[in-house]
Scaffold this motif. Structure first.
Motif, mmCIF file in Angstrom:
data_model
loop_
_atom_site.group_PDB
_atom_site.id
_atom_site.type_symbol
_atom_site.label_atom_id
_atom_site.label_comp_id
_atom_site.label_asym_id
_atom_site.label_seq_id
_atom_site.Cartn_x
_atom_site.Cartn_y
_atom_site.Cartn_z
ATOM 1 N N GLU A 204 3.745 -0.853 10.144
ATOM 2 C CA GLU A 204 3.845 -0.417 11.539
ATOM 3 C C GLU A 204 3.133 0.902 11.784
ATOM 4 O O GLU A 204 2.634 1.159 12.882
ATOM 5 N N ASN A 205 3.090 1.757 10.759
ATOM 6 C CA ASN A 205 2.427 3.058 10.926
ATOM 7 C C ASN A 205 0.918 2.989 10.688
ATOM 8 O O ASN A 205 0.233 4.023 10.668
ATOM 9 N N GLY A 206 0.394 1.781 10.463
ATOM 10 C CA GLY A 206 -1.047 1.622 10.302
ATOM 11 C C GLY A 206 -1.571 1.807 8.896
ATOM 12 O O GLY A 206 -2.789 1.756 8.668
ATOM 13 N N THR A 207 -0.704 2.013 7.927
ATOM 14 C CA THR A 207 -1.128 2.176 6.536
ATOM 15 C C THR A 207 -0.762 0.933 5.731
ATOM 16 O O THR A 207 0.067 0.123 6.140
ATOM 17 N N TRP A 208 -1.383 0.807 4.563
ATOM 18 C CA TRP A 208 -1.053 -0.260 3.609
ATOM 19 C C TRP A 208 -0.326 0.366 2.432
ATOM 20 O O TRP A 208 -0.700 1.447 1.966
ATOM 21 N N ARG A 209 0.678 -0.331 1.947
ATOM 22 C CA ARG A 209 1.441 0.186 0.811
ATOM 23 C C ARG A 209 1.645 -0.932 -0.205
ATOM 24 O O ARG A 209 2.128 -2.019 0.142
ATOM 25 N N PHE A 210 1.270 -0.658 -1.452
ATOM 26 C CA PHE A 210 1.471 -1.606 -2.552
ATOM 27 C C PHE A 210 2.288 -0.909 -3.640
ATOM 28 O O PHE A 210 2.099 0.287 -3.900
ATOM 29 N N SER A 211 3.169 -1.672 -4.269
ATOM 30 C CA SER A 211 4.053 -1.056 -5.254
ATOM 31 C C SER A 211 4.508 -2.092 -6.278
ATOM 32 O O SER A 211 4.120 -3.251 -6.237
ATOM 33 N N TYR A 212 5.341 -1.654 -7.161
ATOM 34 C CA TYR A 212 6.019 -2.401 -8.216
ATOM 35 C C TYR A 212 5.224 -2.298 -9.518
ATOM 36 O O TYR A 212 4.100 -1.799 -9.568
ATOM 37 N N ILE A 213 5.850 -2.791 -10.588
ATOM 38 C CA ILE A 213 5.322 -2.536 -11.920
ATOM 39 C C ILE A 213 4.027 -3.293 -12.202
ATOM 40 O O ILE A 213 3.341 -3.002 -13.181
ATOM 41 N N GLY A 214 3.693 -4.285 -11.367
ATOM 42 C CA GLY A 214 2.428 -4.978 -11.546
ATOM 43 C C GLY A 214 1.250 -4.273 -10.901
ATOM 44 O O GLY A 214 0.107 -4.734 -11.019
ATOM 45 N N LEU A 215 1.506 -3.160 -10.228
ATOM 46 C CA LEU A 215 0.432 -2.427 -9.566
ATOM 47 C C LEU A 215 -0.591 -1.949 -10.596
ATOM 48 O O LEU A 215 -0.242 -1.213 -11.516
ATOM 49 N N PRO A 216 -1.858 -2.376 -10.476
ATOM 50 C CA PRO A 216 -2.849 -1.960 -11.478
ATOM 51 C C PRO A 216 -3.113 -0.461 -11.428
ATOM 52 O O PRO A 216 -3.060 0.159 -10.367
ATOM 53 N N GLU A 217 -3.386 0.118 -12.589
ATOM 54 C CA GLU A 217 -3.677 1.549 -12.646
ATOM 55 C C GLU A 217 -5.060 1.854 -12.088
ATOM 56 O O GLU A 217 -5.266 2.887 -11.458
ATOM 57 N N THR A 218 -6.005 0.953 -12.338
ATOM 58 C CA THR A 218 -7.377 1.138 -11.848
ATOM 59 C C THR A 218 -7.749 -0.045 -10.969
ATOM 60 O O THR A 218 -7.522 -1.201 -11.362
ATOM 61 N N PHE A 219 -8.287 0.223 -9.809
ATOM 62 C CA PHE A 219 -8.605 -0.851 -8.874
ATOM 63 C C PHE A 219 -9.704 -0.399 -7.919
ATOM 64 O O PHE A 219 -10.048 0.794 -7.854
ATOM 65 N N ARG A 220 -10.236 -1.359 -7.181
ATOM 66 C CA ARG A 220 -11.166 -1.087 -6.097
ATOM 67 C C ARG A 220 -10.540 -1.582 -4.798
ATOM 68 O O ARG A 220 -9.875 -2.621 -4.775
ATOM 69 N N ILE A 221 -10.723 -0.829 -3.736
ATOM 70 C CA ILE A 221 -10.218 -1.248 -2.429
ATOM 71 C C ILE A 221 -11.094 -2.392 -1.919
ATOM 72 O O ILE A 221 -12.318 -2.312 -1.923
ATOM 73 N N ALA A 222 -10.442 -3.472 -1.465
ATOM 74 C CA ALA A 222 -11.136 -4.605 -0.854
ATOM 75 C C ALA A 222 -10.592 -4.778 0.560
ATOM 76 O O ALA A 222 -9.378 -4.768 0.771
ATOM 77 N N ALA A 223 -11.487 -4.924 1.532
ATOM 78 C CA ALA A 223 -11.071 -5.049 2.936
ATOM 79 C C ALA A 223 -11.951 -6.066 3.643
ATOM 80 O O ALA A 223 -13.127 -6.243 3.302
ATOM 81 N N ALA A 224 -11.353 -6.728 4.626
ATOM 82 C CA ALA A 224 -12.102 -7.750 5.358
ATOM 83 C C ALA A 224 -11.668 -7.774 6.815
ATOM 84 O O ALA A 224 -10.485 -7.603 7.143
ATOM 85 N N THR A 225 -12.646 -7.983 7.686
ATOM 86 C CA THR A 225 -12.411 -8.237 9.108
ATOM 87 C C THR A 225 -12.944 -9.635 9.410
ATOM 88 O O THR A 225 -13.426 -10.350 8.516
ATOM 89 N N ALA A 226 -12.878 -10.037 10.665
ATOM 90 C CA ALA A 226 -13.371 -11.358 11.046
ATOM 91 C C ALA A 226 -14.869 -11.482 10.824
ATOM 92 O O ALA A 226 -15.389 -12.596 10.641
ATOM 93 N N ASP A 227 -15.580 -10.370 10.794
ATOM 94 C CA ASP A 227 -17.041 -10.404 10.689
ATOM 95 C C ASP A 227 -17.592 -9.994 9.340
ATOM 96 O O ASP A 227 -18.742 -10.313 9.014
ATOM 97 N N GLU A 228 -16.796 -9.276 8.542
ATOM 98 C CA GLU A 228 -17.373 -8.702 7.330
ATOM 99 C C GLU A 228 -16.307 -8.435 6.285
ATOM 100 O O GLU A 228 -15.136 -8.193 6.608
ATOM 101 N N ALA A 229 -16.711 -8.466 5.026
ATOM 102 C CA ALA A 229 -15.838 -8.097 3.911
ATOM 103 C C ALA A 229 -16.593 -7.131 3.013
ATOM 104 O O ALA A 229 -17.784 -7.306 2.769
ATOM 105 N N ARG A 230 -15.903 -6.125 2.542
ATOM 106 C CA ARG A 230 -16.545 -5.167 1.651
ATOM 107 C C ARG A 230 -15.522 -4.578 0.683
ATOM 108 O O ARG A 230 -14.325 -4.512 0.979
ATOM 109 N N ALA A 231 -16.024 -4.162 -0.475
ATOM 110 C CA ALA A 231 -15.169 -3.547 -1.491
ATOM 111 C C ALA A 231 -15.808 -2.258 -1.959
ATOM 112 O O ALA A 231 -17.033 -2.170 -2.088
#
Length: 288
Positions: free
Chosen positions: A107-134
């Protein structure tokens, strides 16, 4: 150490034991979990899905349901997978615990991921109706992370500069420690300016060392007293030994036994009472 000092020390020794007796039964899964909060800036108009790309093998049975998500947007997000990179939430990693969160913003416009499966190293991946980028560069999180993803620049940065975050977290424990242990220093009969300068220098050094050793885990320790106790108890014993030795040789007032006794009583008191300000500041500190 005289009889009065020994009695004083015993009181502070049993305080943590008394508090532990008040703690209710603990479930096996209790305790803070690693988490990362992501704010997206310079994003295009419209709906945006976001996930974490991590290296590994995809699971055959995804942990999380995406039934309520837009299939077309999910397909566009999945198009970023490949070359060993897997969406940690949407697809899930084989032989790994689940990741909690949502590809859609809170609701506040942010994304939150958690729990013990959360990878230590990652790349942000995002997509809209027109485009996807990481993001090209991987990000390695602390136990608790708060980062900003710039859609337009396709880069990731810390929400709070690391030096400022460190100083803020240091102040959250150093100030209560100085208040509590300073009161006991005064009550123990130490009045000289030199004693107070030694007291200030020793506590600043040991608190800074504590934060360097525990990192963000110290912030999460304020979540629950049992977690606080288990996270800090070993470091606290090391700090007591270091401060006892420092006070024994650097202070000039009172007997050496009184100086060591003060270090013991002061550290027990700040260890027990220091939980409460850390607990009150917990929700603020984890957002840094």
């Amino acid at each position: 150490m005289n009889r009065k000092s020994m009695s004083f020390a015993r009181v502070f020794f049993v305080l943590p034991l008394c508090l532990l007796c008040l703690i209710s039964a603990v479930r096996a899964d209790i305790g803070p979990k690693p988490e990362v909060t992501i704010t997206v800036v310079n994003a295009p108009e419209g709906e945006l899905y976001l996930d974490l790309l991590a290296q590994g093998e995809p699971t055959d049975s995804p942990y999380n349901s995406t039934a309520e998500c837009d299939p077309a947007l999910l397909d566009r997000l999945r198009s970023l997978e490949g070359e060993g990179w897997v969406l940690a939430y949407t697809t899930g990693l084989a032989r790994n615990a689940p990741v909690f969160g949502d590809v859609r913003p809170q609701e506040n416009g942010t994304w939150r991921f958690s729990y013990i499966g959360l990878p230590e190293t990652f790349r942000i991946a995002a997509a809209t109706a027109d485009e996807a980028r990481a993001a090209q560069l991987p990000y390695t999180r602390d136990f608790v992370g708060n980062i900003v993803y710039d859609w337009q620049a396709n880069t990731v940065r810390e929400a709070t500069p690391p030096p400022l975050r460190f100083l803020t977290r240091l102040a959250a424990t150093l100030i209560p420690t100085l208040v509590i242990e300073g009161a006991i220093l005064w009550l123990s009969g130490f009045r000289e300016k030199r004693s107070w300068l030694v007291f200030l220098a020793v506590n600043t050094a040991t608190q800074a060392g504590l934060h360097l050793i525990t990192g963000a885990a110290l912030t999460q320790a304020g979540w629950h007293f049992l977690n606080y106790f288990l996270t800090i108890i070993l470091q606290e014993l090391v700090i007591w030994c270091a401060e006892a030795a420092a006070y024994a040789f650097l202070l000039r007032e009172r007997s050496r036994a009184r100086r060591v006794g003060y270090a013991f009583a002061a550290n027990i008191a700040s260890f027990v009472l220091g939980y409460f300000p850390l607990h009150l500041l917990h929700s603020f500190l984890v957002r840094l």
